[in-house]
Structure formats: structure tokens, C-alpha cells
Enzyme design. Sequence first.
Site, PDB file in Angstrom:
ATOM      1  N   HIS A 188       0.730  -1.421  -0.133  1.00 60.53           N
ATOM      2  CA  HIS A 188       0.205  -0.012   0.275  1.00 60.53           C
ATOM      3  C   HIS A 188       0.934   1.180   0.001  1.00 60.53           C
ATOM      4  O   HIS A 188       0.659   2.344  -0.657  1.00 60.53           O
ATOM      5  CB  HIS A 188      -0.797   0.008   1.190  1.00 60.53           C
ATOM      6  CG  HIS A 188      -1.849  -1.118   1.278  1.00 60.53           C
ATOM      7  ND1 HIS A 188      -1.646  -2.072   2.131  1.00 60.53           N
ATOM      8  CD2 HIS A 188      -3.101  -1.302   0.553  1.00 60.53           C
ATOM      9  CE1 HIS A 188      -3.069  -2.978   2.093  1.00 60.53           C
ATOM     10  NE2 HIS A 188      -3.672  -2.576   0.917  1.00 60.53           N
TER      11      HIS A 188
ATOM     12  N   LYS B  99      -1.151  -7.010  -7.569  1.00 56.71           N
ATOM     13  CA  LYS B  99      -1.374  -8.210  -7.008  1.00 56.71           C
ATOM     14  C   LYS B  99      -2.845  -8.857  -6.981  1.00 56.71           C
ATOM     15  O   LYS B  99      -2.856 -10.059  -7.361  1.00 56.71           O
ATOM     16  CB  LYS B  99      -0.972  -8.068  -5.490  1.00 56.71           C
ATOM     17  CG  LYS B  99      -0.545  -9.370  -4.760  1.00 56.71           C
ATOM     18  CD  LYS B  99      -1.877  -9.918  -4.004  1.00 56.71           C
ATOM     19  CE  LYS B  99      -2.518  -9.170  -2.747  1.00 56.71           C
ATOM     20  NZ  LYS B  99      -3.420  -9.784  -2.383  1.00 56.71           N
TER      21      LYS B  99
ATOM     22  N   VAL C 119       4.469  -5.722  -4.723  1.00 58.81           N
ATOM     23  CA  VAL C 119       5.668  -5.676  -3.838  1.00 58.81           C
ATOM     24  C   VAL C 119       5.592  -7.031  -3.128  1.00 58.81           C
ATOM     25  O   VAL C 119       4.668  -7.440  -2.718  1.00 58.81           O
ATOM     26  CB  VAL C 119       5.222  -4.554  -2.816  1.00 58.81           C
ATOM     27  CG1 VAL C 119       6.442  -4.622  -1.780  1.00 58.81           C
ATOM     28  CG2 VAL C 119       5.175  -3.268  -3.542  1.00 58.81           C
TER      29      VAL C 119
END
Length: 288
Positions: free
Chosen positions: A43, A155, A182
Site C-alpha cells: 500500500h 497483486k 511488492v
Amino acid sequence: MTRDRAIRTVHTVAALRAQIQGWRAAGDKVALVPTMGALHAGHVALMAAARERAERVIVTIFVNPTQFAPTEDLSRYPRTLEADLAKAEAAGVDVAFVPDVGEMYPEGFCTIISLAGPALGLETTFRPTHFAGVATVVAKLLLQALPDVALFGEKDYQQLQVVTRLARDLDLPVQIVGVPTVREPDGLAMSSRNVYLSTADRATATILYRALSGAAERIARDGKVEAAVEEARAVISAAGFHLDYVEARHAETLAPINGAGDGPIRLLVAARIGATRLIDNVSVPTLN
């Protein structure tokens, strides 16, 4: 870009719009990062990308009940608002929009968005009401804020394609930007659900990314899509996962493909380890 004050938290659409109106009057560009909270480095990467694209950044924190199936435990979803606000402020966010359920779905609310295209199959097979809930809340957030740009992580790749199609089909005046996944140093995609993994399951979970990456490399090398996908399924199942799917899809439409020539290709997986369901995806390099 610099921020001239600490993060502000607002809880109503009216307060959010009043804040944005002031920014617009000053000529500032606005970026939106929708989240369900339990913020992690993934995030934070979205917020950093937002800061690169706009003078003002809004993060929304709302655990959306309409995207949870009756069999899924909404109450179990992690809620860490104080820590989330600290992370958002450190990332340079200007406003956190934190509505309650009554603000987003007031009494009498009865509208839901119907989907096709990239919403068909994959997650929908196992969570048939999920994307209708996602699309409805995202459409509301985009209309409430009317940002110049909204950022979503790769993702949740199917979600990204659904939202991209949604904005395009409804002529929403916002640019949808996907930000690369990530990962932890061992390759596991960062997710709010990772906190549910036991120590043993956390070690096993890295198999997902390794299996997908191996399949992508094989497809790029010899073009044998189905063989590579079957091998990935076998590896993941042998590691102890309950497999929902491993699929090769067109990277933009998410339509099924017949071979390597139907690309660009994205490989997507969903599987359960212990009580935790994980998803991941990788792109397939151009065929050599």
C-alpha cells in the site's frame, strides 16, 4: 512533492468533497488510493506512486462488506486504523477518507453493478458475488472523489482489470494506474492476509511465486502453455495447497488463451494453505 500539513481524517462524503473542492480551486491534481486498511509496504508503494502523479493524495480505508461472501468472515478481516493512519501520513497522504458502512450504504441502498468481460471466471468461479461488490464500492469512491488518477496494485490483477474496464465503460474521468506487486525478499506477494499464516505455512507460501515464475519462463522458452500450467498446478498441490486455479489468460481482457501466440499472457493463481487463501500473478515474457 511536499505536503503543507499533517494528514486529515474525514468520515463523510460531504467533508471529502469540501476538501477536494479547495484543492481544485488551487489547481491541484488529485490521486486516490482505495484500500481496506491493514496497510503494508504494498500500500505504501501505491501512495508513493500517487505522490509522483499528483499534488494531493487521498487514501480510503473501508472494509467493504458487499465484496465478502456469506461464507467469508468479514469480522475477521484485520482492522488497524491507528497504525494505518500513521503509515499514510508518513507516506505523504493528505487526507484519509474513513467512512462507516452507513455512509457508504445508507438505508434503502439497493444498487449493484453487473459485470462481464474480465470479471468472468477465475475469482468469480469461487467468489461469485465478489467483483460486483468491488465494482460498486470502487465506482462510488471514484464518483465521491472524482480524482484525476486512482492507483491499484497488480497483486489483485483481476480486480485491476475489472476496475480499468469499469472506468472505461462508464466514462469515468479518471486514469486507472496499476502498480507492480511488492514482494517479500523470498518472493511472497505482500498481502493483508499474510498475517494469518502460521510459521510453517508462511515458509510454504513462497511456492506460489516460484511455481508461477517457473511456468512463465518455460512458456517464454518453448511456448508450451498448457504443459507449463499443468506443471505449476502439480508443484503447488504437492506443496500442500488446496488449489482453486492456475490459469494462463490474456493479460488485458483475461480471456482464456489457446496458445503462446494469443498473448500478452498473464499467469494467475489462487490457493489455500491452512485457513488462508492467497492469490498471485506474473506476466509471461515475450516468447523467445
